[in-house]
Design an enzyme around this catalytic site. Structure first.
Site, mmCIF file in Angstrom:
data_model
loop_
_atom_site.group_PDB
_atom_site.id
_atom_site.type_symbol
_atom_site.label_atom_id
_atom_site.label_comp_id
_atom_site.label_asym_id
_atom_site.label_seq_id
_atom_site.Cartn_x
_atom_site.Cartn_y
_atom_site.Cartn_z
ATOM 1 N N GLU A 55 -77.923 -52.759 -34.528
ATOM 2 C CA GLU A 55 -79.097 -53.454 -34.005
ATOM 3 C C GLU A 55 -78.733 -54.829 -33.464
ATOM 4 O OE1 GLU A 55 -80.641 -51.290 -37.785
ATOM 5 O OE2 GLU A 55 -78.720 -51.961 -36.955
ATOM 6 N N SER A 171 -44.592 -22.264 -44.448
ATOM 7 C CA SER A 171 -45.954 -22.240 -43.914
ATOM 8 C C SER A 171 -46.072 -22.925 -42.556
ATOM 9 C CB SER A 171 -46.918 -22.916 -44.902
ATOM 10 O OG SER A 171 -46.554 -24.269 -45.102
ATOM 11 N N THR A 199 -48.261 -29.758 -53.930
ATOM 12 C CA THR A 199 -48.130 -29.760 -52.480
ATOM 13 C C THR A 199 -47.103 -30.787 -52.031
ATOM 14 O OG1 THR A 199 -50.400 -28.993 -52.152
ATOM 15 C CG2 THR A 199 -49.380 -30.164 -50.320
ATOM 16 N N LEU A 207 -49.175 -36.750 -44.137
ATOM 17 C CA LEU A 207 -50.624 -36.976 -44.163
ATOM 18 C C LEU A 207 -51.022 -38.144 -43.260
ATOM 19 C CD1 LEU A 207 -51.352 -36.385 -47.962
ATOM 20 C CD2 LEU A 207 -51.557 -34.757 -46.069
#
Length: 395
Positions: A55, A171, A199, A207
């Site tokens: 605003e 993977s 992991t 990441l």
């Protein structure tokens, strides 16, 4: 109730608000449009926490043209002093005639007070326009304000036969480049990325967050911000403090928070991780390690609105079994990996089909050769059945 132009102006305000994704946390994403009749004379959006609200920027852009205007804002104007002054007061001072907002601010410091202050100044106030869209844009903020915990998304990539890696753990890559780029958009909109020590030890992920390029997977996804995205907090769930000091996630340029249940027995490891730049926090333990509800409570205290979980089948399965997942991002590649490959989730054996966990499909998006399914877990009855099944297996 609302005119065609009202809808158009609010859609523009929502598009502006989306430009704040990746920068406003822990604040909500808010956009504002100011119009005289059917002509837009000012607009703005909240870009970063601590900087002017939407605003204030729109009023600055409109200048004297704000007097007598209609203001379209995606969230109720604030009425409290935080790091910036109350937006309701700024609108009153600008002598606007009408304020339309999508949805009330769930923050207890606002929660209707902004609208009340505007009405007391004899400004017309209307609400409810495009409310669902505004809630979706700030789903994590609404989740945290309502429950004290962040919204939890679990990201998984799978083959057609529900496998995430070959038997030896290979993977990279099940999915294609377009799907992997989409993951970076979801990382960028998250306040934290949560992974498990399993992991980290198996894949050594960085990441990192690559800035989005090109259009997002769907209109409900993240719009491209107008600035560099802030790096999400990296949270590692590591009950016995096995995180290697040479892990690549330390090179991401993000803050690393290690959540453990190890306690005094691992003070030396904790000190070494602290020396590497990580924060180490002790949380209550359960039979499987760190208690997951306590973890989410702590992330809520840290004002994290959205958490993206990038972990293996054990942590992902545990979060789902305990009813702690709000959304599932499932990337499906048109490949078959075979029965010896690793499963999507660790899940108790079921004895009856009604015990199966069920999901609602929010959307399906094609990303190159792959599909992304965005899913919402269905309610509590199947979860109770699943607990009974798990107890049956345990005995």
């Amino acid at each position: 109730m609302f005119s065609e132009f009202d809808n158009t102006a609010m859609q523009r305000a929502l598009a502006l608000a989306a430009q704040g994704i990746g920068g406003t946390d822990p604040n909500p994403r808010v956009g504002c449009v100011i119009a005289q009749g059917n002509r837009i004379v000012g607009e703005g959006w909240h870009e970063r926490a601590g900087q002017p609200h939407a605003e204030a920027l729109a009023l600055r852009n409109a200048g004297a043209r704000a007097a007598g205007a209609t203001v379209y804002v995606t969230l109720e104007p604030c009425a409290h002093h935080g790091r910036t002054p109350p937006c309701a007061d700024a609108l009153i001072a600008a002598r606007v005639a009408r304020v339309v907002y999508c949805v009330a601010d769930p923050n207890p410091q606002v929660a209707g007070a902004g609208a009340q202050r505007l009405r007391a100044a004899r400004i017309a106030v209307e609400t409810g326009l495009l409310e669902a869209e505004a809630r979706e844009l700030n789903a994590g903020f609404f989740r945290r304000m309502g429950s004290g915990r962040p919204l939890v998304r679990v990201k998984l990539a799978t083959s057609l036969d529900g496998r995430t890696a070959l038997a030896d753990g290979t993977s990279r890559w099940i999915t294609g480049e377009a799907a992997r780029a989409d993951v970076h958009r979801w990382r960028a909109r998250s306040g934290a990325i949560l992974t498990g020590i399993g992991t980290v030890l198996a894949d050594d992920p960085r990441l990192t967050v690559r800035p989005p390029s090109g259009p997002p997977g769907s209109a409900g996804d993240m719009a491209q911000p107008a600035f560099a995205v802030a790096r999400p907090l990296i949270v590692v769930l590591d009950a016995s403090l096995r995180l290697p000091l040479q892990a690549r996630l330390f090179d991401a340029g993000a803050e690393v928070l290690v959540m453990t249940a190890a306690g005094a027995a691992r003070e030396q490891q904790a000190a070494a991780l602290t020396g590497r730049g990580a924060r180490v926090e002790l949380l209550p333990a359960d039979t499987a390690g760190v208690a997951l509800p306590a973890l989410l409570d702590r992330l809520g205290e840290l004002e994290i609105n959205e958490v993206l979980v990038e972990a293996g089948p054990t942590l992902a399965g545990a979060l789902l079994q305990q009813g702690l997942v709000d959304e599932l991002l499932l990337y499906v590649a048109p490949k078959v990996l075979g029965q010896s490959a690793r499963p999507l989730l660790m899940w108790p054996e079921l004895t009856q089909l009604p015990q199966a966990a069920q999901f609602e499909v929010i959307d399906v998006v094609r990303l190159g050769p792959d599909l992304r399914l965005r899913l919402r877990p269905r309610a509590a009855a199947p979860a109770a059945d699943l607990q009974a099944a798990a107890a049956h297996v345990a005995t």
